[in-house]
Scaffold this active site. Structure first.
Site, PDB file in Angstrom:
ATOM      1  N   GLU A  45      42.802 -21.148 -15.869  1.00  0.00           N
ATOM      2  CA  GLU A  45      42.340 -19.783 -16.138  1.00  0.00           C
ATOM      3  C   GLU A  45      43.490 -18.771 -16.042  1.00  0.00           C
ATOM      4  O   GLU A  45      44.312 -18.828 -15.135  1.00  0.00           O
ATOM      5  CB  GLU A  45      41.256 -19.439 -15.111  1.00  0.00           C
ATOM      6  CG  GLU A  45      40.705 -18.031 -15.213  1.00  0.00           C
ATOM      7  CD  GLU A  45      39.681 -17.731 -14.116  1.00  0.00           C
ATOM      8  OE1 GLU A  45      38.930 -16.746 -14.271  1.00  0.00           O
ATOM      9  OE2 GLU A  45      39.621 -18.479 -13.120  1.00  0.00           O
ATOM     10  N   LYS A 113      34.531 -15.296 -20.561  1.00  0.00           N
ATOM     11  CA  LYS A 113      33.893 -15.505 -19.260  1.00  0.00           C
ATOM     12  C   LYS A 113      32.653 -14.632 -19.147  1.00  0.00           C
ATOM     13  O   LYS A 113      32.687 -13.436 -19.448  1.00  0.00           O
ATOM     14  CB  LYS A 113      34.885 -15.179 -18.151  1.00  0.00           C
ATOM     15  CG  LYS A 113      34.465 -15.605 -16.751  1.00  0.00           C
ATOM     16  CD  LYS A 113      35.615 -15.409 -15.778  1.00  0.00           C
ATOM     17  CE  LYS A 113      35.308 -15.905 -14.383  1.00  0.00           C
ATOM     18  NZ  LYS A 113      36.471 -15.745 -13.476  1.00  0.00           N
ATOM     19  N   CYS A 149      35.691 -20.909 -14.684  1.00  0.00           N
ATOM     20  CA  CYS A 149      35.657 -20.716 -13.228  1.00  0.00           C
ATOM     21  C   CYS A 149      34.265 -20.348 -12.725  1.00  0.00           C
ATOM     22  O   CYS A 149      33.404 -21.203 -12.593  1.00  0.00           O
ATOM     23  CB  CYS A 149      36.696 -19.681 -12.818  1.00  0.00           C
ATOM     24  SG  CYS A 149      37.111 -19.729 -11.047  1.00  0.00           S
ATOM     25  N   ASP A 296      54.031 -18.062  18.596  1.00  0.00           N
ATOM     26  CA  ASP A 296      53.848 -17.491  17.261  1.00  0.00           C
ATOM     27  C   ASP A 296      55.157 -17.477  16.472  1.00  0.00           C
ATOM     28  O   ASP A 296      55.197 -17.902  15.316  1.00  0.00           O
ATOM     29  CB  ASP A 296      53.280 -16.069  17.357  1.00  0.00           C
ATOM     30  CG  ASP A 296      51.910 -16.041  18.004  1.00  0.00           C
ATOM     31  OD1 ASP A 296      51.104 -16.934  17.710  1.00  0.00           O
ATOM     32  OD2 ASP A 296      51.657 -15.119  18.798  1.00  0.00           O
TER      33      ASP A 296
END
Length: 552
Positions: A45, A113, A149, A296
């Protein structure tokens, strides 16, 4: 009419706005299909523009250039297989999300679409018009239906295609990753196959765009729902698959079934891919980050090395008088294990100068958070200076727990261009660290083995901005905090929901308050990898000014 139909599936990495580069990838895929004897080469797409374009697609000069590029592709790929590619289409004044079929030098079909997603990261209702539900198109006498989609997530479009003569379904997608997404796709597409009785090919984009990771994972299902082909996740790939026609219609020949990783590996791969693509697509080659000796920054350094290679990663320790010897040792050991550059830049002298400069204005007040945050902001200043001087993108290292409740200093440790762990709760950071220490994959550019020292994982988390500081001094313990955040943020739940789940009402109310008052920080924060359906940015859009509080 042929009893064999070959489709080349091009699971490739498009770049938003790079029309020429995306067209070149399409031509390369078409050539691979031509050389393999394909009847049809299919791309995902909106491939010509890259995805997700957001409002860029509304710019007339851009969507017109994209359409012109598709017309040029038709001429370039005139002799050989048909080429299917996603891109914008204009009909009158309306703009559509479309899927083009190119054959013999021209556009032979253009599917529009119909169902436009208007949730999570998608705003297609404001970008495109809804196309009419169309019938199948023909390639070499074979009738193919292509629900685009979202159209495949609803029953009506595939059923209409089956009723109007489609012989199999080819579904082009720009479907971004969130944890557990592939299993959800499989479930939905099996439903479409059962409803229509047709084979189905689910072709997905791969690669990252801003916060979104398109994870590939293209697959093919036979009538009844059996998995015939599974392409890899998070990696580019081209596969040639054959459909054979028998007395009961078409079936897909069984092909390769790629490994389906667990969610820890998928999350980690998504963070690596998103950083690698963000760097490549924005033109940066090197990164730097403050390496504090905490978990982190250690996992962000590891992600960076796996994405870019150790030679492209600079780790900087910026200690103050509150930095423990353990943190100094841990940061150095981590950088050494990763093979990354390690710089040592003490901030005590600079902090003293700033404190002295502000002393006349602060006279008569007690030291507190302001003075603590000066350390963080000085580190941000120094790291940004290094970034400017050497052209290295600064990475931020705040996890989702901290980002949610504002346990970070704006213009300090929040400074930077990208945050790979922005959608990773603290408790999951520990799990990912342990997973990476125990696992290595071909797509990782860093070394094998324990790259994050065990002491970094096991010691109590601390910002080390004052003597004997621990995160738990200011926040609930992370398992409690993350449990409450999961309810309030990811599930959009209430304080009462938190209480029913066993959490203290006062803790839940306090966390909710921190979430709301930190909105202005998140609004100014760096983008980061989306791993869930409730990541901070397009998934969750709240006002900065907000006086409402849940009285539950």
């Amino acid at each position: 009419m042929a009893d064999r139909f070959r489709v080349t599936l091009a699971q490739l990495n498009a770049t938003v706005g790079d029309l020429e580069g995306n067209a070149a990838l399409a031509r390369k895929a078409w050539e691979a299909g031509r050389d393999s004897g394909a009847d049809l080469v299919a791309l995902p797409e909106m491939f010509i523009t890259g995805y997700n374009t957001q409002d860029l697609i509304k710019k007339p000069v851009f969507h017109q250039a994209a359409i012109a590029k598709i017309e040029a592709l038709a001429q370039d790929c005139a002799v050989g297989p048909a080429l299917a590619i996603g891109g914008p289409a204009l009909e009158g004044a309306e703009l559509y999300n479309a899927y083009y079929i190119l054959k013999g030098g021209s556009i032979t079909a253009c599917v529009l679409k119909h169902h436009l997603p208007n949730e999570t990261v998608f705003d297609e209702v404001r970008l495109y018009a809804s196309g009419d539900v169309m019938g199948p198109y023909a390639v070499d006498g074979v009738r193919i239906g292509s629900p685009i989609c979202e159209d495949s997530w609803h029953e009506d479009v595939p059923e209409t295609l089956a009723e109007t003569g489609a012989e199999f379904l080819l579904v082009p997608n720009g479907s971004p990753y969130y944890r557990g997404k592939l299993a959800h796709r499989h479930q939905l597409m099996v439903a479409r196959v059962v409803e229509t009785g047709l084979p189905l090919i689910y072709l997905n984009l791969v690669g990252a765009q801003d916060d979104q990771v398109f994870d590939g994972g293209t697959f093919a299902l036979n009538p009844g729902g059996g998995l015939a082909v599974q392409m890899p996740l998070m990696e580019e790939d081209i596969a040639h698959i054959d459909l054979l026609r028998g007395d009961d219609g078409w079936r897909i020949e069984t092909g390769a079934l790629a490994h389906i990783p667990d969610t820890l590996e998928s999350d980690y791969h998504a963070m690596v891919l998103s950083l690698r693509d963000y760097m490549r697509k924005t033109g940066f080659n090197k990164v730097l980050l403050g390496l504090s000796g905490g978990v982190d920054s250690a996992i962000v350094a590891t992600i960076a090395v796996d994405a870019l290679g150790a030679e492209n990663v600079r780790c900087v320790m910026l200690p103050s008088e509150y930095t423990s010897q353990a943190s100094l040792d841990d940061a150095k050991d981590c950088a050494k294990a990763l093979g990354a550059r390690y710089d040592f830049v003490p901030i005590a002298e600079g902090r003293a100068a700033i404190t002295n400069t502000l002393a006349p204005l602060f006279e008569g007040t007690e030291p507190g958070i302001t003075e603590e945050n000066i350390q963080s902001r000085l580190r941000g200043l120094l790291l940004m200076a290094l970034s400017n001087k050497f052209g290295e993108m600064l990475l931020t290292t705040g996890n989702k727990s901290e980002v949610a409740v504002g346990y970070a200093t704006i213009y300090g440790d929040m400074a930077g261009g990208y945050n790979p762990i922005k959608d990773l709760y603290k408790t999951r950071v520990f799990d990912v660290c342990r997973w990476r220490n125990a696992n290595h994959r071909e797509w990782m550019m860093g070394p094998e083995g324990e790259v994050i020292p065990e002491n970094i994982i096991t010691k109590p988390p601390s910002a080390e901005l004052r003597e004997d500081q621990k995160d738990s001094d200011s926040l609930p313990d992370y398992p409690v905090l993350d449990g409450i955040l999961q309810i309030l943020v990811d599930e959009d739940g209430s304080i009462e929901d938190c209480v029913k789940a066993g959490y203290d009402r006062a803790d839940a109310a306090r966390v909710e308050h921190l979430i709301y008052i930190s909105e202005y920080k998140r609004f100014q924060s760096a983008p980061g990898t989306r791993l869930s359906k409730r990541a901070f940015w397009l998934d969750r859009r709240y006002p900065i000014v907000n006086r409402w509080r849940d009285g539950g």
